[in-house]
Design an enzyme around this catalytic site. Sequence first.
Site: not given
Ligand code: TNX
Length: 466
Positions: A280
């Site tokens: 992300e």
């Molecule tokens: C997505 S899963 C994210 C996290 C968040 C999560 C919440 C992932 C690799 N990144 O930054 O905490 O969703 O469920």
Amino acid sequence: MKPKEIVPLPLFVDVLGGPALRLDERIDIRVSDANCQPVAEVLASIAGGGAIRLELSDDPSLPAGEEAYRLLVTAEEAALTARTPVGLARAAAAFVQLIDGEMAQVPAVLIEDAPRFPWRGLSLDVARSFFPVSEIEVVIDLLFRYRFNTLHLHLTDDQGWRLEIPSRPRLTEISGRTAVKGGRSGHYSLKDLERIASYARARGIRIVLEIDVPGHTNAATHAYGDLNPSGAPTEAYDGIEVGFSRLHADLPATEAFLADVYGAAAELTEGDYVHIGGDEALEMGLTEYLRLVEAAAGAVHRAGKRIIGWQEIAGADLEPGSVIQFWDPRRDASPLVEAASRGALLLMSPADRVYLDMKYDAATMPGQDWAGYVTLRDSYDWEPLAQIPDVLPDSIVGIEAGMWTEAVHSLDELTYMLLPRLAAVGEVAWTAAEHRDWEGFKSRIEAESQWWSEQGLAWRGDAAGW
Ligand code: TNX
């Protein structure tokens, strides 16, 4: 617990039917080798009594694999045999599950067992909400009991930085004091981390340290302004948005930062892998993203370790043996298939199955629901090899549950979300697919749940519909 009620279900169980091993005498643990001593101490602290023998052995009649074990309990003694101390830890976990506390005895049984997948993990976000060492030990106890071998600590994010980095004191001095709204702050000193690692090591569990870049970096850019083009630190962040923070490939400070933090993480890692995050990073183009991922991977490699990263890194130029962690079933998985064909290994963490911060249902108080509700059955009834079409089974190294803590802030909330679903993930990871069955699992964890209650752990009482 009866031998047939063990979780995760072993490969082979023979209930011998003879008299049980009594545990009411003085404890008498004999070891074949000094390397068995840490497991022996763990066993002594749980079992409390009885004659127990731990033996490291190359006996070819043991099932294949480093973590394979044999457990033979008779009226005379419990004999635990394995090739490695880690295998003995798995035998010890099976043995302690069999203890009948009321009768102070263990039924006579022969178990021969080995895991399906070599990587069986839990990823725990201690960045949004901090969990002190004593609570991490409770989590390790659960991982030990369900035969996991990896605790992955997500140590850095927008809301906080949790690992002491000696060359970068401001990371914890400043961003060790921040957290998500409602969560606790804090950090692990080098000594704390050593305590965690040695508690885990004795139980056959390795620690994987994650420093998340090039997004999820506000705790770093808040502590060190030179990571920002303006030179000024960013504001502290206690919200739950993702994707807004970033490093910059062209800033001279960035490379030195990566060398410092990954050099320190590698030095603190006993195993092969350091996690570079990679998820992300929504505020940069693909070219800069890949440059930064490869720079992070380079820093890890120069420090002598391999990398693991979230699935977004699949497009980068990765060394064979790098691990890519699949988490988002909504996205196109073809880059993972291609990366696997170039030698990457895949770790399965599909959010709709094993993100245990997802609520069980609409009434669940802690947790989130962006991947939907995750029932106990969702966590149990799925096939890791079928998650991504066209991937060869040998590319799949295992499975890892996720626990993000934007909305899970205390130990009670944490264990309520873990139990019983962690036991389900443990069985998917350990037990051969053809031996798993949902009805059997449900009845087996009913017995297991008594132990959670005895331990005073919060857990989701109606998750199995008993
Ligand atoms: C997505 S899963 C994210 C996290 C968040 C999560 C919440 C992932 C690799 N990144 O930054 O905490 O969703 O469920």
